[in-house]
Design a protein around this motif. Structure first.
Motif, mmCIF file in Angstrom:
data_model
loop_
_atom_site.group_PDB
_atom_site.id
_atom_site.type_symbol
_atom_site.label_atom_id
_atom_site.label_comp_id
_atom_site.label_asym_id
_atom_site.label_seq_id
_atom_site.Cartn_x
_atom_site.Cartn_y
_atom_site.Cartn_z
ATOM 1 N N ASN A 73 60.373 14.196 -92.811
ATOM 2 C CA ASN A 73 61.345 15.245 -93.125
ATOM 3 C C ASN A 73 60.699 16.507 -93.690
ATOM 4 O O ASN A 73 61.350 17.549 -93.793
ATOM 5 C CB ASN A 73 62.397 14.726 -94.121
ATOM 6 C CG ASN A 73 63.221 13.619 -93.504
ATOM 7 O OD1 ASN A 73 63.420 13.609 -92.287
ATOM 8 N ND2 ASN A 73 63.666 12.667 -94.309
ATOM 9 N N LYS A 74 59.422 16.407 -94.075
ATOM 10 C CA LYS A 74 58.697 17.612 -94.551
ATOM 11 C C LYS A 74 57.827 18.167 -93.433
ATOM 12 O O LYS A 74 56.972 19.006 -93.659
ATOM 13 C CB LYS A 74 57.819 17.242 -95.751
ATOM 14 C CG LYS A 74 58.585 16.662 -96.932
ATOM 15 C CD LYS A 74 57.595 16.199 -98.003
ATOM 16 C CE LYS A 74 58.257 15.203 -98.937
ATOM 17 N NZ LYS A 74 57.267 14.386 -99.650
ATOM 18 N N GLY A 75 58.006 17.632 -92.233
ATOM 19 C CA GLY A 75 57.296 18.176 -91.069
ATOM 20 C C GLY A 75 56.058 17.386 -90.673
ATOM 21 O O GLY A 75 55.307 17.820 -89.790
ATOM 22 N N GLU A 76 55.808 16.222 -91.310
ATOM 23 C CA GLU A 76 54.628 15.446 -90.942
ATOM 24 C C GLU A 76 54.760 14.966 -89.490
ATOM 25 O O GLU A 76 55.820 14.499 -89.089
ATOM 26 C CB GLU A 76 54.478 14.254 -91.890
ATOM 27 C CG GLU A 76 53.121 13.573 -91.770
ATOM 28 C CD GLU A 76 52.737 12.805 -93.034
ATOM 29 O OE1 GLU A 76 51.714 13.129 -93.648
ATOM 30 O OE2 GLU A 76 53.494 11.885 -93.413
ATOM 31 N N THR A 77 53.684 15.072 -88.759
ATOM 32 C CA THR A 77 53.721 14.682 -87.338
ATOM 33 C C THR A 77 53.683 13.156 -87.212
ATOM 34 O O THR A 77 53.317 12.444 -88.162
ATOM 35 C CB THR A 77 52.502 15.238 -86.569
ATOM 36 O OG1 THR A 77 51.322 14.642 -87.121
ATOM 37 C CG2 THR A 77 52.432 16.744 -86.629
ATOM 38 N N LEU A 78 53.977 12.672 -85.993
ATOM 39 C CA LEU A 78 53.896 11.237 -85.728
ATOM 40 C C LEU A 78 52.461 10.761 -85.946
ATOM 41 O O LEU A 78 52.218 9.742 -86.598
ATOM 42 C CB LEU A 78 54.360 10.956 -84.290
ATOM 43 C CG LEU A 78 54.196 9.514 -83.819
ATOM 44 C CD1 LEU A 78 55.078 8.567 -84.638
ATOM 45 C CD2 LEU A 78 54.539 9.383 -82.336
ATOM 46 N N TYR A 79 51.505 11.528 -85.406
ATOM 47 C CA TYR A 79 50.096 11.131 -85.551
ATOM 48 C C TYR A 79 49.726 11.030 -87.034
ATOM 49 O O TYR A 79 49.128 10.020 -87.460
ATOM 50 C CB TYR A 79 49.170 12.132 -84.831
ATOM 51 C CG TYR A 79 47.711 11.796 -85.050
ATOM 52 C CD1 TYR A 79 47.064 10.839 -84.256
ATOM 53 C CD2 TYR A 79 46.979 12.407 -86.080
ATOM 54 C CE1 TYR A 79 45.739 10.498 -84.471
ATOM 55 C CE2 TYR A 79 45.646 12.068 -86.293
ATOM 56 C CZ TYR A 79 45.036 11.115 -85.491
ATOM 57 O OH TYR A 79 43.719 10.769 -85.723
ATOM 58 N N ASP A 80 50.086 12.039 -87.831
ATOM 59 C CA ASP A 80 49.694 12.023 -89.248
ATOM 60 C C ASP A 80 50.398 10.903 -90.019
ATOM 61 O O ASP A 80 49.826 10.317 -90.935
ATOM 62 C CB ASP A 80 49.962 13.390 -89.902
ATOM 63 C CG ASP A 80 48.908 14.421 -89.496
ATOM 64 O OD1 ASP A 80 47.796 14.005 -89.102
ATOM 65 O OD2 ASP A 80 49.195 15.622 -89.545
ATOM 66 N N THR A 81 51.627 10.599 -89.615
ATOM 67 C CA THR A 81 52.353 9.492 -90.263
ATOM 68 C C THR A 81 51.634 8.175 -89.993
ATOM 69 O O THR A 81 51.363 7.385 -90.912
ATOM 70 C CB THR A 81 53.805 9.422 -89.720
ATOM 71 O OG1 THR A 81 54.439 10.671 -89.979
ATOM 72 C CG2 THR A 81 54.602 8.302 -90.355
ATOM 73 N N VAL A 82 51.285 7.943 -88.731
ATOM 74 C CA VAL A 82 50.628 6.684 -88.355
ATOM 75 C C VAL A 82 49.228 6.626 -88.967
ATOM 76 O O VAL A 82 48.814 5.593 -89.513
ATOM 77 C CB VAL A 82 50.608 6.528 -86.812
ATOM 78 C CG1 VAL A 82 49.820 5.308 -86.383
ATOM 79 C CG2 VAL A 82 52.037 6.438 -86.279
ATOM 80 N N LYS A 83 48.505 7.747 -88.922
ATOM 81 C CA LYS A 83 47.140 7.793 -89.470
ATOM 82 C C LYS A 83 47.171 7.507 -90.989
ATOM 83 O O LYS A 83 46.307 6.802 -91.520
ATOM 84 C CB LYS A 83 46.530 9.171 -89.182
ATOM 85 C CG LYS A 83 45.072 9.309 -89.564
ATOM 86 C CD LYS A 83 44.157 8.606 -88.579
ATOM 87 C CE LYS A 83 42.717 8.608 -89.064
ATOM 88 N NZ LYS A 83 41.860 7.713 -88.273
ATOM 89 N N THR A 84 48.193 8.022 -91.652
ATOM 90 C CA THR A 84 48.344 7.816 -93.099
ATOM 91 C C THR A 84 48.553 6.334 -93.398
ATOM 92 O O THR A 84 47.866 5.747 -94.246
ATOM 93 C CB THR A 84 49.549 8.634 -93.627
ATOM 94 O OG1 THR A 84 49.281 10.002 -93.366
ATOM 95 C CG2 THR A 84 49.787 8.418 -95.110
#
Ligand code: CP
Length: 298
Positions: A73-84
Motif C-alpha cells: 500500500n506504500k507502493g512496494e513492488t511485487l519483486y521487492d515484497t518477495v525479495k524482502t
C-alpha cells in the motif's frame, strides 16, 4: 510451479499419484524448519485456505501475509515484497496476482514460487485438483470427452485445464456465448452448442462468469444466460448416466448451474475442494524437494 504446460505428461501423472496417495492417508513431514508464505493480491477462499491446510499438514511454518495491511500500500513492488520476505527467511511463496505472468518479474528470486493464479493466464493447482477428481472417477483420461462451458476467454482455469487434459489424452470441447470464443475454436470444431454437447460429455466443467475481468458490463441478463448457457434441471437429465459435473467455484447459483444441482449425485464440486488440499500437498512437496528440502515419510 508456474504453469501446467511446463510439465510433461509423466510429471503430471507423478503429481497426481502423490496427491491420490495423500488422499488415501499417506503423510509426509518436512525434516527441518521451513517458512512459507501465501501472497494473495486477488481474493480467494479455496486456493488460499487449502494451501494453508496443505502447508500445515506437511509441517511447514506459515508466515501470515495480508496484502491489505502490507507495504504494498506504500507502493512496494511485487519483486521487492518477495525479495524482502525471502531475506527474512521465507523459502516458498504461493502467489495470486491479477497480472498475467507476474512471475516473470521474479526471475531473481531464489525461493520456490507456486502460482496460485495469474490474471487470465494459469491456475496450475486448480488444474491438478481437477485432473485428480477426473482420474479418481474414470481411472484414465484417454478418449474422455470433457466440455468446458462458459467464460473460457477470461478463465485461467479453462486455459490450464484444456492444455493439460489434451496432453493427458482427453478430448476437450467448449461451449458458451459465441462472442466469447476465438474463431479458431469454431474452425477446429471444438465449439459446440450446450444442447449438442450435453449428452456427449463424460465431464461437464462449468465456469464462473469472470465479471471483474470483463471490460464492460455483460449485456445479457443472468437469467437469460442460465437458460441459454447454464446447466438447467432439464439439461442435467440429458447427461450420460455416469457423467459428472464440475465447477472450480465460487459458484453463481442459478447462473452457471441451477442451485438444486450444486450438490446433486453427479456433482463433484465439493469433492474438487476436498481434493485441493491433497493436490496442493503434492505440489508443495515437489517444489520444495526441487530446492533440496527433505521430507520424512513415516
Ligand atoms: N477456484 C478458486 O480458485 O477459488 P478461489 O478464488 O476461492 O481460490
Amino acid at each position: 510451479m508456474l504453469a501446467i504446460h511446463h510439465y510433461s505428461k509423466e510429471e503430471i501423472m507423478a503429481l497426481l499419484e502423490a496427491a491420490i496417495a495423500f488422499s488415501e492417508g499417506r503423510s509426509a513431514k518436512v525434516k527441518e524448519q521451513v517458512f512459507v508464505s501465501n501472497l494473495f493480491f486477488e481474493d480467494s477462499t479455496r486456493t488460499k485456505t487449502s494451501f494453508d491446510v496443505a502447508e500445515r499438514k506437511l509441517g511447514l511454518e506459515v508466515v501470515p501475509f495480508d496484502v491489505t495491511h502490507s507495504s504494498v500500500n506504500k507502493g512496494e513492488t511485487l519483486y521487492d515484497t518477495v525479495k524482502t520476505l525471502e531475506s527474512i527467511g521465507v523459502q516458498l511463496f504461493v502467489i495470486r496476482h491479477k497480472k498475467n505472468k507476474y512471475y516473470e518479474e521474479l526471475a531473481g528470486i531464489k525461493s520456490a514460487v507456486v502460482n496460485g493464479g495469474d490474471g487470465t493466464g494459469n491456475h496450475p493447482s486448480q488444474c491438478l485438483l481437477d485432473l485428480m477428481t477426473i482420474y479418481q472417477e474414470f481411472g484414465t483420461f484417454k478418449n474422455l470427452k470433457v466440455g468446458i462451458v462458459g467464460d473460457v476467454q477470461h478463465s485461467r482455469v479453462a486455459n490450464s485445464n484444456a492444455d493439460a487434459l489434451r496432453k493427458m489424452g482427453a478430448k476437450v470441447y467448449f461451449s458458451g456465448p459465441e462472442d466469447w470464443f476465438d474463431e479458431a475454436e469454431f474452425i477446429n470444431g471444438n465449439y459446440l452448442s450446450l444442447d449438442a454437447l450435453i449428452s456427449e460429455v463424460d465431464v461437464l466443467m462449468l465456469l464462473r462468469i469472470q465479471h471483474e475481468r470483463h471490460g464492460e458490463k455483460m449485456k445479457m441478463s443472468l437469467d437469460k444466460y442460465h437458460k441459454k448457457y447454464g446447466l438447467t434441471k432439464e439439461r442435467e437429465k440429458k447427461m450420460k448416466p455416469n457423467a459428472i459435473i464440475m465447477h472450480p467455484a465460487p459458484i453463481n447459483r442459478g447462473v452457471e448451474i441451477h442451485t438444486d444441482l450444486v450438490e446433486c449425485k453427479r456433482s463433484r464440486i465439493f469433492k474438487q475442494m476436498e481434493n485441493g488440499v491433497y493436490a496442493r500437498m503434492a505440489i508443495l512437496k515437489d517444489a520444495l524437494e526441487k530446492k533440496g528440502i527433505k521430507f520424512i515419510e513415516p
